[in-house]
Scaffold this motif. Structure first.
Motif, short mmCIF file in Angstrom:
data_model
loop_
_atom_site.label_atom_id
_atom_site.label_comp_id
_atom_site.label_asym_id
_atom_site.label_seq_id
_atom_site.Cartn_x
_atom_site.Cartn_y
_atom_site.Cartn_z
N TRP A 189 0.82 -1.21 0.00
CA TRP A 189 0.00 0.00 0.00
C TRP A 189 0.86 1.26 0.00
O TRP A 189 0.60 2.20 -0.76
N GLU A 190 1.88 1.30 0.85
CA GLU A 190 2.75 2.47 0.93
C GLU A 190 3.49 2.68 -0.40
O GLU A 190 3.66 3.82 -0.85
N MET A 191 3.90 1.60 -1.01
CA MET A 191 4.59 1.72 -2.30
C MET A 191 3.65 2.26 -3.37
O MET A 191 4.00 3.18 -4.13
N ARG A 192 2.42 1.73 -3.41
CA ARG A 192 1.45 2.21 -4.40
C ARG A 192 1.02 3.65 -4.11
O ARG A 192 0.71 4.40 -5.04
N LEU A 193 0.98 4.04 -2.83
CA LEU A 193 0.60 5.39 -2.49
C LEU A 193 1.62 6.40 -3.01
O LEU A 193 1.26 7.46 -3.54
N GLN B 106 -9.10 11.02 -7.97
CA GLN B 106 -9.37 9.73 -7.35
C GLN B 106 -8.15 8.84 -7.22
O GLN B 106 -8.22 7.81 -6.56
N ILE B 107 -7.05 9.21 -7.85
CA ILE B 107 -5.91 8.30 -7.91
C ILE B 107 -5.24 8.10 -6.55
O ILE B 107 -4.72 7.03 -6.25
N VAL B 108 -5.24 9.14 -5.72
CA VAL B 108 -4.68 9.02 -4.37
C VAL B 108 -5.81 8.69 -3.41
O VAL B 108 -6.73 9.49 -3.23
N PRO B 109 -5.81 7.52 -2.79
CA PRO B 109 -6.92 7.13 -1.90
C PRO B 109 -6.96 8.00 -0.65
O PRO B 109 -5.92 8.44 -0.15
#
Length: 532
Positions: free
Chosen positions: A372-376, A436-439
Motif C-alpha cells: 500500500w505504501e509503495m502504491r501510495l 481519485q488516484i490518491v486514496p
C-alpha cells in the motif's frame, strides 16, 4: 354567413379557453376564470352555450397541435346546418402567430362560425382587419420574446453547471438553499440505474437487451407500458446520458460538456466505458437460463474437450432435476448429464480448502501495508503527471480559441470547435482520475479488512452472496476455470496468486528462532576489540 339564428334569439355559442402549460392548469385558475368570463359574456348577449373546449398547450402557434381547438373544429364540422358564435377571452388565446391567426380565421369563416372576443372588437372592415393583424403580430412578438428570454435563462443555468430540462429517470428536482432548483437522487430508482450502468460498463450485463431485462426485473423501476416492459430506446437513452456521471450539456444551445452541481450516480470513467461499449458492442445477449440455479455454468469446463459446460432442468416423474452437461459436438461426454450436486459440492470443497492458517494473517497484513505504501507513493507521482497533462490541455485549448478568432472559414472553425470539445472531454477524464488516484485516509484499513475477509474464508462469501457475487468470488479465487471429469471429478485447480502464496507458506516447515539467535557460538575468553 347567415344571421338567421341571431334574429330568432336562439344563438348557439361555444367557448374556447387556453393556457400555455399543464402547470398553469393545475396550479392556477386560468381555464376556470376564462370560462367564467366567457359565460357571463354569453349570458349578457343572450347566447346559449352548448360546449366548452379547453386547451393546456400552446402548440407553438400552430392551432392544429392543440387538442381543444381540433375538437372545436370537429364539433362545428359535425353540425354544418347550424350557425355558431365562438367566444374566447383574449385575442392572445386565439392565436399568437400572425400566419396561424389568419389561417384560423379562414377555418371559422369556411364553417360559417362567427368569433367574438371579450377585450377586442373584431371588425371585417379593411381597417378592422389591419388592426386585428397588428394585434396578432404583437402577440407573436411577445411569444417569441418570451421564448428567447426563457432559452437565455436556461442556457445561462446550463453554462453554470445546472440541469434545466425534465429530470431524467432516477433524479427529481428539489429546492436547495444555495443552488435553488437542483437535481437530487430519486431512490430506489437511482441505485437501480447506477447498478445497471456499472454492470454494463464492466461487461456483467453484456448487451442493451440484458440491461432492459434487468430493469424489467426491478419492481421499482418505472415501466414503459402496463405489461411491465421497458422500451429499448429508453435503455439507450439512459446509457448515453452524461447526466448520470454528474455532467451537463446542451449541444443545441452551444453549451459543451461541463461539471454539474448535482450528485453523480457513476464516475465519468464509467460513463466513458459505457460509450465505448455502445460504439463497439457486438456481444450476443446472455441466455435467460443463466441464473441463480446454476452459478457454475460457464465456469466449469468439460475435461474431455475443454469447453464450458451448460446446464438444464430435466422433468422427472415426481419433480424436476438439475443437471450440468457438455453440449459440444464430437465430445465423448456430449449430452451426458452430471447431477448438479456433484458439480457444486466439489467446487465448494475446493473453496473450503483455500482457507489459510490463522497465524499467517499478521504476515499478510504487513505485506499489504508495504504494498500500500509503495502504491501510495506511485499514486502521488502519477497525480503530478496528470496535473501537468491538464495544464498542457488548457494551453492547447487557449491556442485553438485564438485560432478560431482569427479564422474566417466556417469549416475550419467547426474543426477547431470539434478539437476543443475533444480536449475538454479528455480534461474531464484526467481531472476525475487525478482526484481519485490518491486514496483518502482510512481507505487502507477498509481495504485490508475486505481483502483479509476474502482471503480468510472465500467459501463464506460464496455461500452468503447472490448469483453475481458468487461469480465474482470464483473469478477472484481461481486463475482459470475449473475442469471436471465425469470419471475422476475435479482436476487440480489453478488458484490465484494470493492463495498460492498463502498455500506455499502453509506447506513450508517453519521453526521459531532460539533466543540465543542464529549466529555461531563464540569463545567465552575475554578478547580485545581493535579500534578499527
Amino acid at each position: 354567413m347567415t344571421n338567421k339564428n341571431i334574429e330568432q334569439g336562439d344563438t348557439r355559442a361555444v367557448i374556447y379557453c387556453r393556457v400555455s402549460s399543464t402547470k398553469q392548469k393545475t396550479e392556477g385558475s386560468g381555464l376556470e376564470g376564462q370560462e367564467h368570463r366567457c359565460r357571463q359574456y354569453a349570458a349578457a348577449q343572450g347566447y346559449e352555450v352548448e360546449a366548452v373546449f379547453p386547451d393546456d398547450a400552446s402548440g407553438g402557434g400552430d392551432f392544429m397541435k392543440r387538442p381543444g381547438m381540433v375538437a372545436l373544429l370537429t364539433y362545428l364540422d359535425a353540425q354544418p346546418d347550424k350557425d355558431y358564435v365562438v367566444i374566447f377571452d383574449d385575442l392572445k388565446r386565439f392565436a399568437r402567430d400572425t400566419e396561424f391567426h389568419i389561417k384560423l380565421r379562414r377555418e371559422f369563416l369556411q364553417r360559417d362560425a362567427r368569433i367574438e372576443c371579450l377585450n377586442f372588437k373584431l371588425d371585417d372592415t379593411p381597417e378592422g382587419k389591419f388592426v386585428e393583424t397588428i394585434f396578432a403580430a404583437q402577440g407573436e412578438l411577445e411569444r417569441e420574446q418570451n421564448r428567447r428570454q426563457v432559452i437565455q435563462k436556461m442556457k445561462a443555468r446550463v453554462e453554470k453547471g445546472y440541469y434545466v430540462f425534465h429530470p431524467p429517470v432516477g433524479y427529481r428536482y428539489a429546492k436547495d438553499r444555495i443552488h435553488g432548483k437542483l437535481l437530487v437522487r430519486d431512490e430506489p430508482v437511482a441505485s437501480i440505474i447506477a447498478e445497471a450502468l456499472e454492470s454494463y460498463a464492466s461487461g456483467r450485463l453484456a448487451s442493451q437487451s440484458e440491461v432492459m431485462r434487468f430493469f424489467e426485473s426491478k419492481p421499482d423501476f418505472p415501466k414503459s407500458s402496463d405489461d411491465g416492459s421497458v422500451r429499448i430506446t429508453k435503455v439507450r437513452e439512459i446509457l448515453e446520458r452524461p447526466t448520470y456521471a454528474g455532467y451537463v450539456e446542451a449541444p443545441n444551445w452551444g453549451v459543451s460538456l461541463r461539471k454539474g452541481h448535482h450528485e453523480p450516480l457513476i464516475s465519468f470513467a464509467t460513463h466513458e466505458r459505457v460509450q465505448e461499449r455502445l460504439k463497439g458492442n457486438a456481444n450476443a445477449p446472455a441466455r435467460k437460463d443463466i441464473n441463480k440455479d446454476f452459478p457454475l455454468r460457464g465456469f466449469v469446463l468439460c475435461d474431455d474437450c475443454g469447453e464450458p459446460m451448460t446446464s438444464c432442468w430435466s422433468k422427472g416423474r415426481n419433480k424436476p432435476y438439475a443437471y450440468y452437461l457438455c453440449d459440444t459436438r464430437d465430445c465423448v461426454s456430449k449430452r451426458k448429464s452430471i447431477p448438479r450436486a456433484d458439480i457444486e459440492n466439489g467446487a465448494e470443497a475446493i473453496l473450503r480448502s483455500l482457507q489459510p492458517a490463522t497465524q499467517l494473517f499478521d504476515l499478510v497484513r504487513a505485506m499489504f501495508i508495504d504494498v500500500w505504501e509503495m502504491r501510495l507513493t506511485e499514486a502521488r507521482s502519477a497525480r503530478k503527471t496528470l496535473e501537468s497533462q491538464i495544464k498542457d490541455i488548457d494551453g492547447q485549448t487557449e491556442a485553438l480559441l485564438d485560432r478560431i478568432v482569427e479564422a474566417s472559414s466556417p469549416s475550419v472553425i467547426q474543426a477547431y470547435e470539434a478539437r476543443i470539445e475533444k480536449l475538454e472531454r479528455q480534461k474531464i477524464r484526467l481531472s476525475e482520475h487525478a482526484a481519485q488516484i490518491v486514496p483518502p485516509k482510512g481507505r487502507l484499513e477498509e481495504f485490508i479488512e475486505h481483502a483479509l475477509t476474502f482471503l480468510g474464508n472465500p467459501w463464506f462469501l460464496y455461500e452468503k452472496g447472490g448469483f453475481a457475487f458468487k461469480r465474482t468470488v470464483l473469478k477472484l479465487a481461481f486463475a482459470e476455470p475449473l475442469r471436471y471429469s465425469r470419471d475422476g471429478g475435479y482436476r487440480t485447480a489453478k488458484i490465484t496468486f494470493p492463495f498460492k502464496v498463502l498455500a506455499d507458506f502453509s506447506t513450508q516447515k517453519c521453526d521459531l528462532v532460539e533466543p540465543r539467535g542464529i549466529e555461531p557460538l563464540t569463545s567465552s575468553l575475554r578478547t580485545t576489540r581493535s579500534p578499527n
